[in-house]
Design a protein around this motif. Structure first.
Motif, PDB file in Angstrom:
ATOM      1  N   ILE A   1       0.864  -1.177   0.000  1.00 47.65           N
ATOM      2  CA  ILE A   1       0.000   0.000   0.000  1.00 47.65           C
ATOM      3  C   ILE A   1       0.903   1.229   0.000  1.00 47.65           C
ATOM      4  O   ILE A   1       1.625   1.484   0.962  1.00 47.65           O
ATOM      5  CB  ILE A   1      -0.950   0.012   1.223  1.00 47.65           C
ATOM      6  CG1 ILE A   1      -1.780  -1.274   1.268  1.00 47.65           C
ATOM      7  CG2 ILE A   1      -1.866   1.237   1.159  1.00 47.65           C
ATOM      8  CD1 ILE A   1      -2.641  -1.406   2.507  1.00 47.65           C
ATOM      9  N   LEU A   2       0.875   1.984  -1.097  1.00 49.16           N
ATOM     10  CA  LEU A   2       1.730   3.158  -1.265  1.00 49.16           C
ATOM     11  C   LEU A   2       0.928   4.419  -0.972  1.00 49.16           C
ATOM     12  O   LEU A   2      -0.132   4.634  -1.575  1.00 49.16           O
ATOM     13  CB  LEU A   2       2.291   3.211  -2.692  1.00 49.16           C
ATOM     14  CG  LEU A   2       3.153   2.010  -3.104  1.00 49.16           C
ATOM     15  CD1 LEU A   2       3.556   2.130  -4.567  1.00 49.16           C
ATOM     16  CD2 LEU A   2       4.387   1.897  -2.217  1.00 49.16           C
ATOM     17  N   VAL A   3       1.430   5.247  -0.055  1.00 45.81           N
ATOM     18  CA  VAL A   3       0.718   6.453   0.372  1.00 45.81           C
ATOM     19  C   VAL A   3       1.325   7.665  -0.331  1.00 45.81           C
ATOM     20  O   VAL A   3       2.487   8.015  -0.099  1.00 45.81           O
ATOM     21  CB  VAL A   3       0.810   6.630   1.901  1.00 45.81           C
ATOM     22  CG1 VAL A   3       0.004   7.856   2.333  1.00 45.81           C
ATOM     23  CG2 VAL A   3       0.317   5.382   2.619  1.00 45.81           C
ATOM     24  N   GLY A   4       0.538   8.303  -1.200  1.00 50.05           N
ATOM     25  CA  GLY A   4       1.018   9.458  -1.961  1.00 50.05           C
ATOM     26  C   GLY A   4       1.469   9.025  -3.347  1.00 50.05           C
ATOM     27  O   GLY A   4       2.584   8.541  -3.527  1.00 50.05           O
ATOM     28  N   LYS A   5       0.626   9.198  -4.315  1.00 47.18           N
ATOM     29  CA  LYS A   5       0.898   8.640  -5.649  1.00 47.18           C
ATOM     30  C   LYS A   5       2.115   9.276  -6.317  1.00 47.18           C
ATOM     31  O   LYS A   5       2.891   8.605  -6.994  1.00 47.18           O
ATOM     32  CB  LYS A   5      -0.339   8.800  -6.530  1.00 47.18           C
ATOM     33  CG  LYS A   5      -1.528   7.985  -6.030  1.00 47.18           C
ATOM     34  CD  LYS A   5      -2.756   8.166  -6.911  1.00 47.18           C
ATOM     35  CE  LYS A   5      -3.939   7.378  -6.351  1.00 47.18           C
ATOM     36  NZ  LYS A   5      -5.166   7.570  -7.163  1.00 47.18           N
TER      37      LYS A   5
END
Length: 511
Positions: free
Chosen positions: A451-455
């Motif tokens: 889960i990556l926060v901030g594209k």
């Protein structure tokens, strides 16, 4: 005329009121940037979408809200004064305009335009206010600094106080808390809370909390540029200095590893002739610093043990912690165990054991202290979960070495799937994009879901995962930590291991 005065008063009052409200957010960002105008201006240039918003909506998940410290309050008073002076100038110009043009509509338009500009440019105007505030702040800070410096000098001369100074690119806060626990087995110790590692943070603790019954004061020394370690060391006057590790952190400020090495070594240069320098000899950037040191030196680590004074062998690491045999050449060896996760934490334990040895503790006292060491909050500590999911919090900060160490830790958990939530790494300067890209490959080897926060910020990690042929259906890209936890709620199951790796401060938020 009265109605002209009322028009001016209304426009000016509304302008001042909303301008001051608008200034709260830029003051918050300036505070997060350490009241450094250059860093704040860089933040402005990188966040034009936020700066140009006419109204800032406070985020529900704001991590570190504006703290109205005495300095922040003084800055706000200066800023209010700057705004009032500008409004006063606007009023004078307005009077001149009306005197020559005698046109109420033109006067109103002028007041509205200048009022709007004053409101809009609060982000830049705070820089001016801060410039006016800095001289007074320096004067105030120097008073506290000298008071604390004299108190340390007095306690060293009259009460035999010993000072342990700890610095490094990472690991220093962990070593500080570990040292506090171990040293407390035989000595009266004063530690500093959290990441108090600046002249003002340390001065506050020394002036307000250090007592003459304290035998050892532990000081963490932080820096973002050359000379800052020297400044803090001159304050606390350490007898013993530890360099925990050196790596690419704050590279946007230091620019080169060589600058970081020289800065951290300022601690060793500030030690007295009878002082003791302690080095992590496993770290390639620390090793040459140890080799050039002329005062008494203690080398610790787990590699090349024949060159070390303090080392660990027979290491066993799992999801419960670690066991190993501690060797101190002049004392002997003893079996040790710790609740701390990961091989890298054995290095931190060895650093603390080295200082404990120098300060006269026995092997038994050191081993007993190691058993009692609790994980430091937000640094690879397991968080209780009622859902059966194992949550590992490593959210304080992240760097390439620490990130890989965290991945090694979750790989030790044999049951359940591995899930990582991360916004990536920051403050790596020109290396940032490449290091985040590389970490994508490391994540691909370990984690089942990402889960990556901030594209925008995590785009390099995503490319790394993509090039590592990772299943991109298991990658979720979200805008905030709230969204990440919502995804996690639908995704996780009992026995899964969730790693929260890094939690960027608000000045890095993409929202």
């Amino acid at each position: 005329m009265l109605y002209i005065f009322l028009i001016k008063f209304l426009v000016i009052f509304v302008t001042l009121y909303f301008s001051i409200i608008r200034s709260n957010y830029p003051i918050h960002m300036l505070q997060l940037e350490g009241y450094e105008n250059d860093e704040y201006l860089k933040w402005i240039s990188e966040n034009k979408d936020k700066v140009t918003k006419l109204w800032y909506k406070k985020q529900d998940e704001e991590k570190s809200p504006l703290v109205w410290t005495d300095r922040a309050k003084r800055l706000m008073k200066k800023h209010e004064l700057v705004n009032i002076i500008i409004v006063f100038i606007i009023c004078i110009v307005a009077d001149i305009i009306y005197l020559f043009f005698d046109n109420i509509a033109f006067l109103v338009i002028f007041l509205l335009i200048t009022g709007f500009l004053l409101y809009f440019y609060q982000y830049k105007l705070i820089v001016v206010s801060n410039k006016f505030a800095i001289p007074k702040e320096l004067e105030i800070n120097m008073g506290f600094y000298k008071q604390a410096q004299e108190k340390i000098r007095n306690y060293k001369e009259n009460y035999d106080l010993k000072v342990l100074g700890i610095t490094g690119s990472f690991g220093k806060t962990s070593v500080k808390f570990i040292s506090n626990t171990i040293l407390s087995e035989g000595l009266r110790v004063k530690n500093t809370p959290s990441s108090f590692n600046t002249p003002m943070g340390l001065s506050k603790i020394i002036n307000n909390e250090l007592e003459n019954t304290t035998e050892v004061f532990i000081a963490e020394l932080g820096a973002k540029k050359r000379g800052e370690i020297e400044e803090v060391a001159a304050l606390v006057q350490p007898n013993i200095g530890i360099i925990t590790a050196i790596g690419p952190t704050h590279m946007h400020l230091f620019k080169t590893i060589d600058n970081i090495q020289n800065t951290k070594y300022e601690l060793i240069e500030m030690l007295p002739e009878n002082g003791v320098a302690i080095f992590n000899y496993d770290n390639d950037y620390v090793k040459p610093l140890a080799d050039k040191t002329e005062i008494k030196t203690i080398r610790y680590g787990i590699k090349d043990v024949e060159k070390l004074d303090v080392y660990a062998t027979d290491i066993s690491v799992d999801e419960m912690g670690s066991k190993f045999i501690l060797h101190i050449r002049e004392l002997g060896e003893i079996e040790c165990e710790s609740k701390l996760l990961g091989v890298h934490n054995i290095s931190n334990l060895l650093a603390a054991a080295s200082s404990a040895y120098i300060l006269g503790l026995s092997l038994e006292q050191i081993a007993n202290g190691m058993k009692k060491v609790e994980p430091v909050e937000h640094r690879l500590n397991i968080v209780n979960s009622n859902s059966g999911v194992i949550v590992i919090d490593d959210a304080f900060n992240s760097n390439p070495i620490g990130f890989r160490a965290a991945l090694d830790v979750i790989s030790e958990f044999k049951d359940g799937r591995k899930i990582i939530i991360t916004p990536g790494m920051v403050e790596l300067g020109d290396m940032e994009e490449e290091e985040n890209y590389k970490i994508g490959f490391e994540i691909a080897k370990t984690c089942d879901f990402v889960i990556l926060v901030g594209k925008k910020r995590t785009a390099p990690i995503y490319r790394g995962l993509e090039d590592a042929k990772y299943n991109l259906e298991n990658v979720f890209r979200v805008n905030s930590l709230n969204e990440a936890t919502q995804v996690l709620g639908h995704l996780s199951a009992p026995k899964d291991v969730v790693l929260f790796e890094n939690d960027l401060p608000d000045n890095y938020s993409e929202q």
